[in-house]
Design a protein around this motif. Structure first.
Motif, mmCIF file in Angstrom:
data_model
loop_
_atom_site.group_PDB
_atom_site.id
_atom_site.type_symbol
_atom_site.label_atom_id
_atom_site.label_comp_id
_atom_site.label_asym_id
_atom_site.label_seq_id
_atom_site.Cartn_x
_atom_site.Cartn_y
_atom_site.Cartn_z
ATOM 1 N N LEU A 1 0.829 -1.143 0.067
ATOM 2 C CA LEU A 1 -0.046 -0.012 0.121
ATOM 3 C C LEU A 1 0.924 1.446 -0.101
ATOM 4 O O LEU A 1 0.456 2.192 -0.619
ATOM 5 C CB LEU A 1 -1.205 0.009 1.310
ATOM 6 N N GLU B 1 1.881 1.607 -3.626
ATOM 7 C CA GLU B 1 0.810 1.833 -4.622
ATOM 8 C C GLU B 1 -0.135 3.033 -4.187
ATOM 9 O O GLU B 1 -0.781 3.599 -5.205
ATOM 10 C CB GLU B 1 -0.109 0.598 -4.820
ATOM 11 N N TYR B 2 -0.518 3.203 -2.869
ATOM 12 C CA TYR B 2 -1.565 4.027 -2.629
ATOM 13 C C TYR B 2 -0.989 4.995 -1.499
ATOM 14 O O TYR B 2 -2.000 5.417 -0.661
ATOM 15 C CB TYR B 2 -2.594 3.109 -2.252
ATOM 16 N N GLU B 3 0.005 5.613 -1.815
ATOM 17 C CA GLU B 3 0.510 6.428 -0.584
ATOM 18 C C GLU B 3 -0.486 7.487 -0.369
ATOM 19 O O GLU B 3 -0.916 8.156 -1.584
ATOM 20 C CB GLU B 3 1.874 6.818 -0.871
ATOM 21 N N HIS C 1 -3.597 7.539 0.525
ATOM 22 C CA HIS C 1 -4.911 7.440 0.611
ATOM 23 C C HIS C 1 -5.602 7.279 1.925
ATOM 24 O O HIS C 1 -4.899 6.533 2.853
ATOM 25 C CB HIS C 1 -5.214 6.076 -0.509
ATOM 26 N N GLU D 1 -10.656 6.431 0.524
ATOM 27 C CA GLU D 1 -10.117 6.149 -1.012
ATOM 28 C C GLU D 1 -9.596 4.960 -1.375
ATOM 29 O O GLU D 1 -8.949 4.647 -2.422
ATOM 30 C CB GLU D 1 -8.989 7.237 -1.171
ATOM 31 N N LEU D 2 -9.764 4.119 -0.038
ATOM 32 C CA LEU D 2 -9.214 2.754 -0.341
ATOM 33 C C LEU D 2 -9.954 1.838 0.611
ATOM 34 O O LEU D 2 -10.360 2.113 1.858
ATOM 35 C CB LEU D 2 -7.673 2.637 0.140
ATOM 36 N N PRO E 1 -9.977 1.499 -4.771
ATOM 37 C CA PRO E 1 -9.284 0.289 -4.640
ATOM 38 C C PRO E 1 -9.579 -0.764 -3.540
ATOM 39 O O PRO E 1 -9.863 -0.138 -2.372
ATOM 40 C CB PRO E 1 -7.787 0.887 -4.487
#
Length: 261
Positions: free
Chosen positions: A80, A83-85, A87, A116-117, A143
């Motif tokens: 995470l 890929e999704y820092e 969020h 957001e995730l 996501p």
């Protein structure tokens, strides 16, 4: 000296059963270390920090450091971050997972409209409100990530629902599959394990009691796989499975037979 420079060892069913060490497990770990093999202890349990495994294995006369432990929660957090820092995350899971993500800089939110995730995992207090919150959070293009695929896990000689059960429940009501399910046997888990060990797959053993996670992980990364019969895999399951290990031994105490091969 063995040709195996690294070994990924499962914990439950391989080195310990409940609160007891598998007979010969401590000796097997010493054998691997004496052969110059770097060890990584990898659990798909996302509810406990590395310190838990240090203490638990110490009780079985197996001394390890925090740095020797990898879990599905840690794999998920590392993924995470990459890929999704940044969020904001709605987490369906237990306290440690939320705390770990907050330590890594994520905001764990309760309002599904702020999410957001969505991160889903085992949660022994999972209820209708949690399922509803996840459903609402996933109404948009958000996501959806699961920590690990284990639908059931062994507890005191019986099975109970695991992370996969929660993930599947959310996927069912949301009408969509997770974008990623981390932990064994995902490619992300394999890459993380090899990175932690600092070895190549061809120089690595993967030892565990489950075909669908441990042995499948070894197949995924191209390592040599060893199934131990001390855990959940019965002879009938092994005979009927498309996933076949390179070696089958009664327990990890026989690891020297693999090293000598």
């Amino acid at each position: 000296m063995t040709r195996y420079r690294g070994a990924i060892l499962d914990v439950d069913g391989t080195l310990v059963r409940g609160n007891n060490g598998v007979p010969g497990a401590a000796e097997a770990v010493r054998t691997l270390r004496n052969q110059g093999t770097n060890l990584l202890f990898f659990s798909n349990n996302p509810t406990q920090p590395p310190e838990h495994y240090v203490s638990r294995l110490a009780a079985a006369d197996i001394a390890i450091d925090d740095a020797n432990v990898l879990t599905s929660a840690l794999v998920t957090a590392e993924f995470l971050e990459a890929e999704y820092e940044g969020h904001d995350a709605l987490v369906v899971g237990e306290g440690y997972l939320s705390e770990l993500l907050e330590e890594r800089g994520f905001v764990v939110c309760e309002d599904p409209d702020d999410a957001e995730l969505v991160v889903a995992s085992i949660d022994r207090e999972f209820d209708y409100d949690d399922l509803t919150a996840a459903l609402w959070a996933l109404e948009g293009d958000v996501p959806f990530v699961g920590t690990d695929p284990d639908v059931t896990i062994p507890v005191h000689e019986r099975l109970v629902p695991g992370s996969g059960a929660i993930i599947n429940a959310i996927a069912g009501v949301a009408g969509r599959e997770p974008d990623h399910v981390l932990g064994k046997p995902s490619p992300d888990a394999g890459r993380a394990a090899l990175s932690h060990l600092g070895v190549s797959a061809e120089d690595c053993l993967v030892v565990g009691d489950r075909l669908d996670t441990d042995i499948a992980l070894g197949e995924e990364i191209g390592a040599t796989t060893v199934l131990v019969r001390s855990g959940v895999t019965s002879p009938d399951v092994l005979a009927g499975s498309e996933i076949q290990p390179d070696h089958v031994i009664d327990s990890v105490r026989e690891i020297d037979e693999v090293l000598a091969d």
